[in-house]
Design a protein around this motif. Structure first.
Motif, PDB file in Angstrom:
ATOM      1  N   PHE A 117       0.845  -1.201   0.000  1.00 21.90           N
ATOM      2  CA  PHE A 117       0.000   0.000   0.000  1.00 21.90           C
ATOM      3  C   PHE A 117       0.877   1.246   0.000  1.00 21.90           C
ATOM      4  CE2 PHE A 117      -3.207  -3.024   1.286  1.00 21.90           C
ATOM      5  CZ  PHE A 117      -4.356  -2.531   0.669  1.00 21.90           C
ATOM      6  N   ASP A 119      -0.708   4.388  -0.501  1.00 20.05           N
ATOM      7  CA  ASP A 119      -1.582   5.418   0.070  1.00 20.05           C
ATOM      8  C   ASP A 119      -2.784   4.726   0.685  1.00 20.05           C
ATOM      9  OD1 ASP A 119      -2.751   7.767   0.783  1.00 20.05           O
ATOM     10  OD2 ASP A 119      -3.374   8.345  -1.236  1.00 20.05           O
ATOM     11  N   LYS A 132      -9.557   6.522   0.307  1.00 27.86           N
ATOM     12  CA  LYS A 132      -8.910   6.128  -0.938  1.00 27.86           C
ATOM     13  C   LYS A 132      -7.711   5.251  -0.609  1.00 27.86           C
ATOM     14  CE  LYS A 132      -5.856  10.177  -1.203  1.00 27.86           C
ATOM     15  NZ  LYS A 132      -5.343  11.265  -2.073  1.00 27.86           N
ATOM     16  N   THR A 133      -7.384   4.378  -1.526  1.00 32.47           N
ATOM     17  CA  THR A 133      -6.201   3.532  -1.397  1.00 32.47           C
ATOM     18  C   THR A 133      -5.494   3.458  -2.746  1.00 32.47           C
ATOM     19  OG1 THR A 133      -7.168   1.395  -2.030  1.00 32.47           O
ATOM     20  CG2 THR A 133      -7.463   2.086   0.261  1.00 32.47           C
ATOM     21  N   ASP A 134      -4.202   3.297  -2.681  1.00 28.14           N
ATOM     22  CA  ASP A 134      -3.385   2.984  -3.852  1.00 28.14           C
ATOM     23  C   ASP A 134      -2.404   1.901  -3.424  1.00 28.14           C
ATOM     24  OD1 ASP A 134      -4.195   4.899  -6.005  1.00 28.14           O
ATOM     25  OD2 ASP A 134      -3.632   6.373  -4.475  1.00 28.14           O
ATOM     26  N   THR A 152      -0.273  -0.897 -10.145  1.00 28.37           N
ATOM     27  CA  THR A 152      -0.772  -0.068  -9.058  1.00 28.37           C
ATOM     28  C   THR A 152      -2.276   0.085  -9.207  1.00 28.37           C
ATOM     29  OG1 THR A 152       1.307   1.158  -8.905  1.00 28.37           O
ATOM     30  CG2 THR A 152      -0.631   2.166  -7.907  1.00 28.37           C
ATOM     31  N   ILE A 153      -3.014  -0.340  -8.182  1.00 31.91           N
ATOM     32  CA  ILE A 153      -4.468  -0.345  -8.210  1.00 31.91           C
ATOM     33  C   ILE A 153      -4.991   0.682  -7.206  1.00 31.91           C
ATOM     34  CG2 ILE A 153      -6.554  -1.722  -7.845  1.00 31.91           C
ATOM     35  CD1 ILE A 153      -4.945  -2.670 -10.223  1.00 31.91           C
ATOM     36  N   GLY A 154      -5.919   1.517  -7.643  1.00 27.42           N
ATOM     37  CA  GLY A 154      -6.535   2.503  -6.762  1.00 27.42           C
ATOM     38  C   GLY A 154      -7.990   2.185  -6.490  1.00 27.42           C
ATOM     39  N   SER A 155      -8.479   2.636  -5.349  1.00 27.58           N
ATOM     40  CA  SER A 155      -9.892   2.478  -5.011  1.00 27.58           C
ATOM     41  C   SER A 155     -10.372   3.733  -4.293  1.00 27.58           C
ATOM     42  CB  SER A 155     -10.130   1.237  -4.137  1.00 27.58           C
ATOM     43  OG  SER A 155      -9.464   1.362  -2.885  1.00 27.58           O
ATOM     44  N   ARG A 156     -11.639   4.073  -4.496  1.00 31.64           N
ATOM     45  CA  ARG A 156     -12.237   5.264  -3.913  1.00 31.64           C
ATOM     46  C   ARG A 156     -13.658   4.934  -3.467  1.00 31.64           C
ATOM     47  NH1 ARG A 156      -7.675   5.877  -4.860  1.00 31.64           N
ATOM     48  NH2 ARG A 156      -6.604   7.595  -5.935  1.00 31.64           N
ATOM     49  N   SER A 303     -10.582  -2.605  -4.305  1.00 31.78           N
ATOM     50  CA  SER A 303      -9.192  -2.777  -4.716  1.00 31.78           C
ATOM     51  C   SER A 303      -8.943  -4.200  -5.217  1.00 31.78           C
ATOM     52  CB  SER A 303      -8.270  -2.454  -3.537  1.00 31.78           C
ATOM     53  OG  SER A 303      -6.913  -2.611  -3.897  1.00 31.78           O
TER      54      SER A 303
END
Length: 368
Positions: A117, A119, A132-134, A152-156, A303
């Motif tokens: 992770f 972020d 949020k995550t990255d 790199t995978i992001g989620s919101r 994610s």
């Protein structure tokens, strides 16, 4: 006096919102109330599942992956409800198992999944919790240390606080109505006895002689005043108790700060979001701790879902399509189109479609 005025205003507001549509529309534009969009979203069912991500025997990663490590995330949460490995690790294991990627034995675990992770930011205070995550998802060949996959995978996601709505009005009057009804019955019985039966007995000598009794002393004006005052107090307090409880719920600090004040026990909790894990917002719980858990669960589930979709695309693994087991022309066309495109097809529960339909239809009176 001020408290009574506020509670009375709350009762009137809840009454208006519960019975008058223009007032409901006006209330939905006020701060603290659920807006029109969320009110409609609260009623709508979630969209159905249409596809699955699944690896089969011809795919090289099937039953070949083991979770190596997770970095950039605490082992557990502490003072506040936060994303943590105690919540995330079981979700990763379930995703690998359901997709057919998890190795069945240690010897078969040729590939290692590493999650880093970069972020990880979530809210712990306020009404609407956003996060949020990255994260870097990396799959490594354990024999050669070759990187098979890296992205790199992001989620919101935003877990919305449910503002005041018609459910609160229903709760307020469900709470207060028993007291009002009981007080009304008691006062009605008193008035019937004193104003009806006693008056009839005292003014009817034949009735007294027949049953052999004397006149009954009537209740004084002071007694009537006490009865009226008791009735007014009971009905007034009962009518205000429901709105008061709703108001107390709105000022509860635990609705706005996700403090760890209860025994711990991490378990995923998803909100009712329209597009499931791929949604970017949804109505959460009033409890801040539960709402924070719903936020964390959605972020991490999203994610993982995006990672599996991207991995399937990179590995040329087609999604498995879910089709209805019905016999309608539209159902058949869905299956034909899926087969034509070379997509794997699974159906829902076919037993539901063979159950006899005993309904006669909707009744209509045709006479004029």
């Amino acid at each position: 006096m001020l408290k009574a005025i506020l509670l009375g205003a709350g009762a009137l507001c809840l009454t208006a919102c519960a019975n008058h549509q223009p007032t409901k529309n006006a209330a939905m534009s006020l701060p603290g109330f659920m807006n029109q969009q969320d009110t409609l979203e609260k009623q709508r069912p979630v969209l159905p599942v249409t596809h699955y991500v699944k690896w089969y025997t011809e795919d090289r990663l099937q039953h070949g992956i083991v979770l190596d490590y997770i970095s950039g995330m605490s082992q557990r949460d502490y003072l506040f409800e936060e994303p943590n490995q105690e919540l995330f690790r079981p979700m990763v294991g379930d995703a690998l198992y359901q997709s057919g990627l998890m190795a069945r034995t240690g010897a078969g675990a040729r590939y290692a999944l590493q999650i880093e992770f970069l972020d990880l930011d979530t809210d712990a205070f306020g009404r609407n919790f956003a996060g949020k995550t990255d994260a870097i998802y990396r799959i490594v060949d354990r024999r050669t240390n070759e990187i098979v996959y890296e992205k790199t995978i992001g989620s919101r996601f935003v877990a919305k606080y449910p503002g005041l709505n018609e459910d609160d009005a229903s709760f307020a009057y469900d709470v207060s109505a028993p007291g009002v009804i009981a007080a009304t019955k008691a006062f009605g019985a008193f008035a019937l006895y004193e104003g009806g039966m006693v008056e009839l007995w005292n003014n009817n000598e034949k009735l007294q002689n027949f049953f052999g009794g004397d006149s009954i002393d009537e209740v004084s004006q002071a007694g009537w005043n006490d009865a009226y005052q008791s009735y007014a107090w009971v009905t007034g307090i009962s009518a205000l108790s429901g709105p008061a409880l709703v108001l107390l719920g709105q000022v509860n600090p635990l609705n706005y700060a996700s403090l760890q004040l209860e025994p711990r026990g991490e378990s995923p909790s998803l909100t009712k979001a329209r597009r499931g894990t791929l949604s970017e917002s949804g109505l959460g719980s009033r409890s801040a701790r539960k709402r924070a858990n719903e936020l964390n669960t959605h972020l991490l589930a999203q994610s993982l879902t995006v990672f599996l979709l991207d991995l399937a695309e990179k590995e040329d693994v087609r999604l498995t399509q879910l089709v209805p087991c019905g016999s309608s022309p539209s159902d058949a066309s869905d299956i034909i189109e899926a087969v034509r495109q070379g997509t794997r097809v699974v159906s829902d529960d076919c037993r539901v479609y063979v159950e006899p339909d005993t309904s006669r239809g909707v009744g209509i009176t045709a006479y004029k």
